[in-house]
Design an enzyme around this catalytic site. Sequence first.
Site, PDB file in Angstrom:
ATOM      1  N   HIS A 126       2.717   0.599  -2.022  1.00 50.67           N
ATOM      2  CA  HIS A 126       1.485   0.117  -1.401  1.00 50.67           C
ATOM      3  C   HIS A 126       1.410  -1.396  -1.605  1.00 50.67           C
ATOM      4  CE1 HIS A 126      -1.089   4.035  -1.364  1.00 50.67           C
ATOM      5  NE2 HIS A 126       0.184   4.283  -1.078  1.00 50.67           N
ATOM      6  N   GLU A 140      -0.994  -3.343  -2.582  1.00 48.31           N
ATOM      7  CA  GLU A 140      -1.619  -3.763  -3.835  1.00 48.31           C
ATOM      8  C   GLU A 140      -0.663  -3.642  -5.013  1.00 48.31           C
ATOM      9  OE1 GLU A 140      -2.762  -1.518  -1.570  1.00 48.31           O
ATOM     10  OE2 GLU A 140      -4.866  -1.085  -1.960  1.00 48.31           O
ATOM     11  N   CYS A 189      -6.854   2.833  -2.744  1.00 43.97           N
ATOM     12  CA  CYS A 189      -6.784   4.268  -3.013  1.00 43.97           C
ATOM     13  C   CYS A 189      -6.882   4.499  -4.527  1.00 43.97           C
ATOM     14  CB  CYS A 189      -5.464   4.819  -2.460  1.00 43.97           C
ATOM     15  SG  CYS A 189      -4.011   4.325  -3.420  1.00 43.97           S
TER      16      CYS A 189
END
Length: 161
Positions: free
Chosen positions: A53, A55, A83
């Site tokens: 991801h 991030e 998430c």
Amino acid sequence: MNTDHYFMEMAIEEAKKAEALGEVPIGAIIVQHGTVIAKAHNLRETTQNAVTHAELMAIQDACKSFGSFRLEETTLYVTLEPCPMCAGAILQSRIPRVVYGARDPKAGCVDSLYHLLNDSRFNHECEVTEGVMGTECGQLLSSFFKELRAKKKAKRLTDKK
């Protein structure tokens, strides 16, 4: 120009890099004292790795740059609400501030489904600013998924012939 908008525009540029690769267009940057120290975009499809991801990849790069897992005095800018996995990494890396664009009603764990970054039961909490360039971030995602659905529909129709 508003500082949050300036850095969110950079995160959007990262998201566009993901989109160009056929990835869900999510981008993230980490800033310390006005300087970008890490930037990344989604690569889940490219790597076939669930943890790539935007991030997480930005956090990994920033930790390497700092030589520490503690990313104190930083701000994470991300185009989509993190998430649960990314929210956990944000807490573990001690990022004090998170700015995100669009809410994620299906997986967002900052404001939508849970409030992980502001849960006082954890040993760290984050200041959260939501909705910065939210319309633009949301539109980028909506357009991507609309096009993806259209491609899948066209493929189904072609396969039936």
